[in-house]
Structures are given as structure tokens and as C-alpha cells.
Design a protein around this motif. Sequence first.
Motif, short mmCIF file in Angstrom:
data_model
loop_
_atom_site.label_atom_id
_atom_site.label_comp_id
_atom_site.label_asym_id
_atom_site.label_seq_id
_atom_site.Cartn_x
_atom_site.Cartn_y
_atom_site.Cartn_z
N THR A 19 -1.14 35.36 8.98
CA THR A 19 -2.50 34.92 9.22
C THR A 19 -3.22 34.63 7.91
O THR A 19 -3.90 33.61 7.77
N ILE A 20 -3.07 35.53 6.95
CA ILE A 20 -3.68 35.33 5.64
C ILE A 20 -3.11 34.08 4.97
O ILE A 20 -3.85 33.26 4.42
N HIS A 21 -1.80 33.93 5.04
CA HIS A 21 -1.14 32.77 4.42
C HIS A 21 -1.63 31.46 5.04
O HIS A 21 -1.95 30.50 4.33
N VAL A 22 -1.69 31.41 6.36
CA VAL A 22 -2.11 30.19 7.03
C VAL A 22 -3.57 29.88 6.73
O VAL A 22 -3.94 28.73 6.47
N CYS A 23 -4.41 30.91 6.74
CA CYS A 23 -5.84 30.70 6.44
C CYS A 23 -6.04 30.20 5.01
O CYS A 23 -6.83 29.29 4.77
#
Length: 115
Positions: free
Chosen positions: A65-69
Amino acid sequence: MSETQETQLKSQIEPQIDESKAQISEVKGTITTYIGEGNNARNNIVYLVLKYGFIAGIIISILITIHVCVQQYIFLEDKPNEISLVDEILKIWQLFCPIVSLALGYLFGHSKRID
């Protein structure tokens, strides 16, 4: 020194052991103290698989989630639809769901034989 004196000295030096009260205790290993013995070990192993499976799935989901955001909102501002967060998280849980269901099936589906 006579033989009687030697036997008296040996009896004083050697510890007196009452063999009827002597007990042999088993030394438990590291794994046995961690997961238990017998039926408890089987249940505890399944519990550990479930626990660490969920923890790993949650941690990896948070990291994705952090990576995609970060990718969508910092590096790809002009192309926001390149990466789908839902698809990425589904890929992760497609790996962990069979492991969790296998562990639960083993725990609840283990037949007990009646003699």
C-alpha cells in the motif's frame, strides 16, 4: 588401612541414593518447551502457522500500500491509473489464503479414530 575402614570411608564419601525415590526426568528441548507435547503440539503448530501467516500478510499488504501510494502520488502524477492497489493486495492474499485454509483444515478436519 583395613577393608572395613575403606568401606566406611567409601560409604561416607559416596552419596546415599534411595533407588525407590529416584526419578528420571526428561530434558525438554527448545522446540518442545515452545510448542508443547503430543496433541498440544499439533494445535500449537497450527496456531503459529495461522498467526505468522496473518502477520506476514498484513505487513506485506501495508508495504505494498505504501509502495503503490508513493508511486502513484509522487512519481507518476500524470499517470495515476498505472497501478491498481486492490490487484496488488489480492495477489498477496492469494498466496496466504491457501496456507491459512490448509492449516484450519488440518486442525478441524483431523479425524479421530475410535478403537
